[in-house]
Design a protein around this motif. Structure first.
Motif, PDB file in Angstrom:
ATOM      1  N   LEU A 139       3.909   1.517  -1.162  1.00 25.06           N
ATOM      2  CA  LEU A 139       4.627   1.686  -2.424  1.00 25.06           C
ATOM      3  C   LEU A 139       3.710   2.126  -3.558  1.00 25.06           C
ATOM      4  O   LEU A 139       4.135   2.844  -4.454  1.00 25.06           O
ATOM      5  CB  LEU A 139       5.323   0.382  -2.809  1.00 25.06           C
ATOM      6  CG  LEU A 139       6.572   0.099  -1.977  1.00 25.06           C
ATOM      7  CD1 LEU A 139       7.117  -1.274  -2.300  1.00 25.06           C
ATOM      8  CD2 LEU A 139       7.637   1.165  -2.229  1.00 25.06           C
ATOM      9  N   VAL A 140       2.454   1.682  -3.544  1.00 26.48           N
ATOM     10  CA  VAL A 140       1.581   2.099  -4.643  1.00 26.48           C
ATOM     11  C   VAL A 140       0.912   3.437  -4.348  1.00 26.48           C
ATOM     12  O   VAL A 140       0.143   3.924  -5.148  1.00 26.48           O
ATOM     13  CB  VAL A 140       0.503   1.040  -5.001  1.00 26.48           C
ATOM     14  CG1 VAL A 140       1.164  -0.256  -5.416  1.00 26.48           C
ATOM     15  CG2 VAL A 140      -0.461   0.839  -3.860  1.00 26.48           C
ATOM     16  N   GLY A 141       1.232   4.021  -3.180  1.00 26.46           N
ATOM     17  CA  GLY A 141       0.766   5.374  -2.921  1.00 26.46           C
ATOM     18  C   GLY A 141      -0.599   5.462  -2.268  1.00 26.46           C
ATOM     19  O   GLY A 141      -1.324   6.430  -2.470  1.00 26.46           O
ATOM     20  N   MET A 183       0.837  -1.207   0.000  1.00 25.76           N
ATOM     21  CA  MET A 183       0.000   0.000   0.000  1.00 25.76           C
ATOM     22  C   MET A 183       0.867   1.250   0.000  1.00 25.76           C
ATOM     23  O   MET A 183       0.585   2.224  -0.694  1.00 25.76           O
ATOM     24  CB  MET A 183      -0.921  -0.002   1.221  1.00 25.76           C
ATOM     25  CG  MET A 183      -2.053  -1.005   1.093  1.00 25.76           C
ATOM     26  SD  MET A 183      -2.925  -1.238   2.629  1.00 25.76           S
ATOM     27  CE  MET A 183      -4.146   0.034   2.519  1.00 25.76           C
TER      28      MET A 183
END
Lengths: 297, 229
Positions: free
Chosen positions: A208-210, A206
């Protein structure tokens, strides 16, 4: 915000460490229950103060052989003190009235009433002071054993001792509640760390994908808040049971006699939302702070 | 697009800087290999671009934004413009291929309609259209990495960061993964790939930035892994 996603995360989180969740709920419940008890005692104390302090504050007991004139002189002095603004009100109580009141007060103990002869109780003036602290003024005005006065007694003194005992009970209850609350907070913090560790793969992705911080943290905070709410409900249930099984049964006599005020449903209804808010608020705050301090999201 | 100006990164536990006064620029649409031995600073380089860490001194600029002046709340927005792929895939074991890819969109609040549309598209692109319902454990390493790439690419990032994406794969499988990364690069996405795999670097002939002890020792367009190896 996807409600389903958050809720399913909360449910999984709570299920995954059941034992910690149960421990967290129970300590929260005990802490909140004690806090509620403390609040109820506090309410009781203020009710009792109203019952007692509103009544007589100083009693002037007259001697057995008091004469008509002496009685009138005491009354005259009291009227004068009333004019001077020291005495708010006073009333005379004859031996008969004293006995009647005694009978009423100790109706639960018929033996005591039977063994007391009707003329054993002295007649008295019951005096209400403008300022209850000014007992000394009355005591100086009516020296013990002079002019038909047997004894001047500050009833407030006895009450003060009684209330300091009750205050002590309240403070002890709240102190234990605070210690329990500390334990509950630490357990919540621990549970949240564990939950965050269990879900580290998800939260890492979560991050890392923003996904926003809120999105990542909300399931944990709700998890704690839900446990806090369940704890609060248990605590409220405990208070209801205490009222039904202990206060209403074991203390029925003194309550009927007017010595102890009853615990009203209204009072429980009043403190229940406080307990619930405290449970939810503390748990959510503890979770938030834990995430902030210990968990990288 | 991406710019590092005199970037130095010191970790408290180490006396030697992980990056030592590094300056470079990467343009939009470039394909860059980041090479160097373990501990040369490749991973630190990638971490700084993601703002997983801040440089000790110097400036990192991504998409025109200076990272160290960026507020904490803006970091998620930055990361939505970047995709990440790792050596160990980092898939969620208890979710299907499709769910793994959809997860990346769900947690940034994309509407369900969009997710339903773009997830099959990207799975088709990585060649996994028939395996949407499988769990990661039922897939080969190459297929798992394709899922990870699909997840990194599904939100159409401007930059794709790949940290040793072929490190766990055999040469043939690696070749397939590289073709996929090339294809993604052709859509205009900047690809930065840290790797040890000299076969790949030598055969692709793309820009190579070599790090050695935290210093850029070589920056060559159409480079090879290295001479005298």
């Amino acid at each position: 915000m996807r409600v389903n996603f958050v809720l399913s995360e909360v449910a999984t989180g709570l299920r995954r460490n059941v034992t910690m969740t149960v421990a967290m709920i129970l300590t929260t419940a005990i802490s909140l229950g004690l806090m509620g008890t403390g609040l109820l005692i506090a309410g009781m104390i203020s009710d009792m103060k109203e019952i007692y302090y509103d009544k007589v504050q100083v009693s002037i007991f007259l001697a057995d052989g008091v004469t008509e004139e002496q009685r009138a002189s005491v009354e005259g002095q009291l009227v004068q003190l009333q004019d001077e603004g020291e005495v708010k009100a006073f009333l005379y109580e004859s031996k008969e009235q004293a006995y009647e009141r005694f009978q009423e007060q100790f109706s639960q103990q018929p033996d005591l009433v039977q063994n007391t002869p009707p003329d054993a109780l002295p007649e008295s003036f019951r005096v209400e002071l403008v300022n209850p602290e000014r007992y000394d003024v009355i005591a100086a005005e009516f020296p013990d054993g002079v002019d038909g006065v047997d004894q001047v007694r500050d009833e407030g003194d006895f009450l003060d001792r009684l209330f300091s005992l009750l205050n002590g009970a309240r403070n002890a209850t709240i102190a234990v509640a605070v210690v329990q609350a500390l334990a509950a907070l630490l357990l919540i913090s621990n549970t949240i760390q564990l939950a965050a560790f269990n879900r580290r793969n998800e939260t890492n992705i979560m991050r890392l994908v923003g996904a926003s911080r809120w999105y990542t943290q909300l399931p944990f905070i709700l998890e704690a808040a839900l446990a806090g709410l369940i704890g609060a409900l248990l605590a409220i249930g405990g208070l209801v049971l205490t009222k039904l099984l202990f206060v209403d049964k074991a203390l029925a006599g003194p309550i009927k006699a007017g010595i102890i005020p009853p615990v009203d449903w209204a009072e429980i209804a009043f403190i229940s939302p406080i307990i619930a808010a405290a449970g939810v608020g503390l748990a959510a705050t503890a979770a938030y702070v834990t995430l902030r301090l210990y968990v990288r999201l | 697009m991406i710019e590092l100006q005199h970037v130095t990164k010191l970790y408290p536990a180490s006396a030697r800087p992980a990056l030592d006064d590094v300056s470079t620029e990467i343009d939009k649409g470039e394909f860059v290999f980041l090479i160097g031995s373990s501990g040369s600073g490749k991973s630190t380089f990638l971490r700084l671009l993601l703002k997983e860490d801040d440089p000790t001194t110097g400036t990192v600029v991504v998409n025109g934004k200076t990272l160290h002046t960026m507020s904490k709340w803006a970091v998620p927005k930055l990361r939505r413009t970047m995709g990440c792929v790792f050596q160990d895939f980092r898939l969620l074991r208890n979710r299907t291929v499709e769910q793994n890819v959809a997860f990346a969109l769900e947690v940034i609040n994309k509407p369900q309609r969009t997710i339903k549309r773009v997830v099959p598209e990207v799975l088709e692109m990585v060649g996994l259209e028939g395996k949407a319902g499988r769990l990661p454990g039922e897939l080969s390493g190459g297929e798992q990495q394709r899922v990870a790439i699909a997840r990194a690419f599904v939100n159409r990032p401007l930059v794709l960061l790949a940290d040793e994406p072929t490190g766990n794969l055999d040469p043939e499988t690696s070749e397939g993964i590289m073709l996929l990364l090339e294809r993604i690069n052709r859509t205009g996405t900047t690809v930065i790939m840290a790797t040890h795999d000299y076969h790949i670097v030598d055969s692709m002939r793309r820009r190579v930035i070599e790090l050695n002890g935290g210093v850029i020792t070589r920056d060559q367009s159409r480079g090879v892994y290295g001479v005298g190896r």
